[in-house]
Design a protein around this motif. Sequence first.
Motif, PDB file in Angstrom:
ATOM      1  N   ALA A 146      56.144  40.127  21.831  1.00  0.00           N
ATOM      2  CA  ALA A 146      55.876  38.721  22.164  1.00  0.00           C
ATOM      3  C   ALA A 146      55.963  38.489  23.670  1.00  0.00           C
ATOM      4  N   LEU A 147      56.918  39.141  24.340  1.00  0.00           N
ATOM      5  CA  LEU A 147      57.016  39.019  25.797  1.00  0.00           C
ATOM      6  C   LEU A 147      55.806  39.656  26.474  1.00  0.00           C
ATOM      7  N   TRP A 148      55.404  40.797  25.969  1.00  0.00           N
ATOM      8  CA  TRP A 148      54.228  41.456  26.520  1.00  0.00           C
ATOM      9  C   TRP A 148      52.975  40.617  26.315  1.00  0.00           C
ATOM     10  N   GLN A 149      52.905  39.940  25.191  1.00  0.00           N
ATOM     11  CA  GLN A 149      51.714  39.151  24.888  1.00  0.00           C
ATOM     12  C   GLN A 149      51.495  38.053  25.917  1.00  0.00           C
ATOM     13  N   LEU A 150      52.577  37.484  26.428  1.00  0.00           N
ATOM     14  CA  LEU A 150      52.443  36.464  27.466  1.00  0.00           C
ATOM     15  C   LEU A 150      51.716  37.022  28.679  1.00  0.00           C
ATOM     16  N   ARG A 151      52.124  38.197  29.104  1.00  0.00           N
ATOM     17  CA  ARG A 151      51.462  38.806  30.268  1.00  0.00           C
ATOM     18  C   ARG A 151      50.010  39.166  29.956  1.00  0.00           C
ATOM     19  N   GLU A 152      49.778  39.718  28.774  1.00  0.00           N
ATOM     20  CA  GLU A 152      48.434  40.167  28.437  1.00  0.00           C
ATOM     21  C   GLU A 152      47.479  38.997  28.204  1.00  0.00           C
ATOM     22  N   ASP A 153      48.024  37.830  27.859  1.00  0.00           N
ATOM     23  CA  ASP A 153      47.189  36.650  27.623  1.00  0.00           C
ATOM     24  C   ASP A 153      46.795  35.928  28.899  1.00  0.00           C
ATOM     25  N   MET A 154      47.343  36.338  30.031  1.00  0.00           N
ATOM     26  CA  MET A 154      47.169  35.572  31.254  1.00  0.00           C
ATOM     27  C   MET A 154      45.700  35.441  31.658  1.00  0.00           C
ATOM     28  N   SER A 155      44.966  36.537  31.657  1.00  0.00           N
ATOM     29  CA  SER A 155      43.573  36.477  32.100  1.00  0.00           C
ATOM     30  C   SER A 155      42.727  35.620  31.169  1.00  0.00           C
ATOM     31  N   GLU A 156      42.896  35.800  29.877  1.00  0.00           N
ATOM     32  CA  GLU A 156      42.091  35.040  28.925  1.00  0.00           C
ATOM     33  C   GLU A 156      42.442  33.554  28.971  1.00  0.00           C
ATOM     34  N   THR A 157      43.718  33.241  29.170  1.00  0.00           N
ATOM     35  CA  THR A 157      44.132  31.839  29.254  1.00  0.00           C
ATOM     36  C   THR A 157      43.536  31.173  30.477  1.00  0.00           C
ATOM     37  N   GLN A 158      43.535  31.886  31.587  1.00  0.00           N
ATOM     38  CA  GLN A 158      42.934  31.307  32.788  1.00  0.00           C
ATOM     39  C   GLN A 158      41.437  31.085  32.602  1.00  0.00           C
ATOM     40  N   LYS A 159      40.779  31.995  31.896  1.00  0.00           N
ATOM     41  CA  LYS A 159      39.353  31.824  31.624  1.00  0.00           C
ATOM     42  C   LYS A 159      39.096  30.547  30.831  1.00  0.00           C
ATOM     43  N   ARG A 160      39.985  30.233  29.903  1.00  0.00           N
ATOM     44  CA  ARG A 160      39.830  29.010  29.112  1.00  0.00           C
ATOM     45  C   ARG A 160      39.954  27.762  29.986  1.00  0.00           C
ATOM     46  N   ARG A 161      40.716  27.881  31.051  1.00  0.00           N
ATOM     47  CA  ARG A 161      40.902  26.736  31.940  1.00  0.00           C
ATOM     48  C   ARG A 161      39.652  26.452  32.765  1.00  0.00           C
ATOM     49  N   GLY A 162      38.888  27.487  33.068  1.00  0.00           N
ATOM     50  CA  GLY A 162      37.690  27.308  33.877  1.00  0.00           C
ATOM     51  C   GLY A 162      37.486  28.470  34.828  1.00  0.00           C
ATOM     52  N   PRO A 163      36.408  28.441  35.602  1.00  0.00           N
ATOM     53  CA  PRO A 163      36.090  29.556  36.498  1.00  0.00           C
ATOM     54  C   PRO A 163      37.064  29.653  37.660  1.00  0.00           C
ATOM     55  N   SER A 164      37.147  30.843  38.214  1.00  0.00           N
ATOM     56  CA  SER A 164      37.983  31.065  39.394  1.00  0.00           C
ATOM     57  C   SER A 164      37.362  32.167  40.232  1.00  0.00           C
ATOM     58  N   ILE A 165      37.708  32.182  41.496  1.00  0.00           N
ATOM     59  CA  ILE A 165      37.285  33.250  42.404  1.00  0.00           C
ATOM     60  C   ILE A 165      38.363  34.317  42.343  1.00  0.00           C
ATOM     61  N   LYS A 166      38.008  35.455  41.777  1.00  0.00           N
ATOM     62  CA  LYS A 166      39.010  36.454  41.422  1.00  0.00           C
ATOM     63  C   LYS A 166      39.132  37.533  42.490  1.00  0.00           C
ATOM     64  N   HIS A 167      40.353  37.996  42.666  1.00  0.00           N
ATOM     65  CA  HIS A 167      40.632  39.086  43.596  1.00  0.00           C
ATOM     66  C   HIS A 167      41.541  40.107  42.915  1.00  0.00           C
ATOM     67  N   ASP A 168      41.257  41.349  43.181  1.00  0.00           N
ATOM     68  CA  ASP A 168      41.992  42.478  42.612  1.00  0.00           C
ATOM     69  C   ASP A 168      42.580  43.265  43.776  1.00  0.00           C
ATOM     70  N   ILE A 169      43.475  42.617  44.508  1.00  0.00           N
ATOM     71  CA  ILE A 169      43.910  43.194  45.784  1.00  0.00           C
ATOM     72  C   ILE A 169      45.133  44.093  45.585  1.00  0.00           C
ATOM     73  N   GLY A 170      45.350  44.938  46.562  1.00  0.00           N
ATOM     74  CA  GLY A 170      46.550  45.761  46.581  1.00  0.00           C
ATOM     75  C   GLY A 170      47.122  45.801  47.979  1.00  0.00           C
ATOM     76  N   VAL A 171      48.426  45.655  48.077  1.00  0.00           N
ATOM     77  CA  VAL A 171      49.149  45.835  49.333  1.00  0.00           C
ATOM     78  C   VAL A 171      50.390  46.656  49.025  1.00  0.00           C
ATOM     79  N   PRO A 172      51.037  47.242  50.016  1.00  0.00           N
ATOM     80  CA  PRO A 172      52.325  47.864  49.725  1.00  0.00           C
ATOM     81  C   PRO A 172      53.237  46.843  49.041  1.00  0.00           C
ATOM     82  N   SER A 173      53.974  47.278  48.026  1.00  0.00           N
ATOM     83  CA  SER A 173      54.816  46.335  47.291  1.00  0.00           C
ATOM     84  C   SER A 173      55.717  45.530  48.219  1.00  0.00           C
ATOM     85  N   SER A 174      56.207  46.173  49.262  1.00  0.00           N
ATOM     86  CA  SER A 174      57.099  45.490  50.198  1.00  0.00           C
ATOM     87  C   SER A 174      56.404  44.352  50.927  1.00  0.00           C
TER      88      SER A 174
END
Length: 465
Positions: A320-348
């Motif tokens: 159930a905790l994992w489902q919250l994280r996995e539902d994030m993208s689909e839930t945002q899609k239901r809200r409407g369009p967004s300009i998406k970024h798949d960025i990476g930086v050093p964690s720090s």
Amino acid sequence: MSSAEFLSALSNLIGTRYVLQARQDIEPFCLDMRSRYLGQPLAVALPGTRAEVAELARLAQRFCVPLVPQGGNTSTCGAATPDASGRALVVGLRRLDRTIEVDAANNSMTLEAGVTLARAQQIAEEADRLFPLSLASEGSCQIGGNLATNAGGLAVLRYGTMRDLALGLEVVLPDGRVLNQLSGLRKDTSGLDLKHLFIGSEGQLGLITAATLKLFPRPRARATALVGVADAQTAIDWLGALRDRFADRLTTFEMMSADCLTLLRDYQGDKVPFIAPWTLLIELSDSDGQQALESALVEWLAEREMVDGVIAQSEGERLALWQLREDMSETQKRRGPSIKHDIGVPSSAIPAFLAQAGLALEQAFPGCSIMAFGHAGDGNLHYNVSFTRPRNADLFDDEERVNRIVYDVVYRLNGTLAAEHGIGQLKTHWLEAYKDPLALSLMRSLKTVLDPNGLMNPGKWLSGE
């Protein structure tokens, strides 16, 4: 030589039923997952063996027909979508779905490229092993596509990306020759490791037809917590402390902003246990000692200040905790369009990125909405912007300005604009703007050597178009 002659020869090669030409049959292969790119192929070919793929490539060279490899068609950047010219042949690899070998003693398995990720996980489980790659699209994405995009997912922190999980590849080159490097070796210093040319190439250098992949002992114990903290810097401080305490038992470290949890609560109600400035999904795993692992995590958390927290007491609660994280993208899609970024930086650098990008976007687009979530353990954030204008009218008219703001901050912090989703058609001009010119030139030189006629997945970033 005409297209009709090519299709006739292709039908003779792989069978008429596996050369799709009717509109209703090819439509599923023409549109990318985000519905941003619509192509028009000459046809769709579904070869069933490596030999058929090799002969298909030779035939395409003879007739000068471009090839667009396609796995599960889950690309988010149009990497597997043909152009609208009607000249390219989409090559779907779903019929290459055989298990070649499972070597549990060597912790490896060799699969054809059309095996879905979910099936690969199942094959590993049947051998009492773990294949750790995990993605939201695992029911439909395929091993070949995972390799072609160097897929990451939810367990990179411990196990790495697909590049780290691949021991060997079998690849049909653009001229039909077959590079066979299916090997379970972990050490081999006999020259260049050529598989790395094709991992992450998005089908522009050849067609991956099989792979030998790493397996791991199955975890017998997992400890999972959803924890709220006061700010992003605290989250990253926790990441370092968790690594110091638990080393490679730390499997997952995800973070989601307060706006993400608020949105989830809007759609899922009481399934969201609390809302904090930043919420962390933390998971430890080990080969045994469930109670000891849970106790260790509880003790570690007890020593730290948090806004709120939940520790899973059963497998159902963990899921159930994992489902919250996995539902994030689909839930945002239901809200409407967004300009998406798949960025990476050093964690720090995540706190600095969030502060600098957020400030710059608010100054440029007052009141805009930012959804930030993702794999903080490896520095990969999904950073999505919406409502740049009143009522979100003409959102994508602002896409170039938004991207420039975000990517300027990313590269100032020594990051990347594509951490796990690739470049495809969507980010080609941005790669030109930010990639080291020499690195890009060297990659395109390799493209020229392997694909001198430019027939492999044309129109993507290696083509220079």
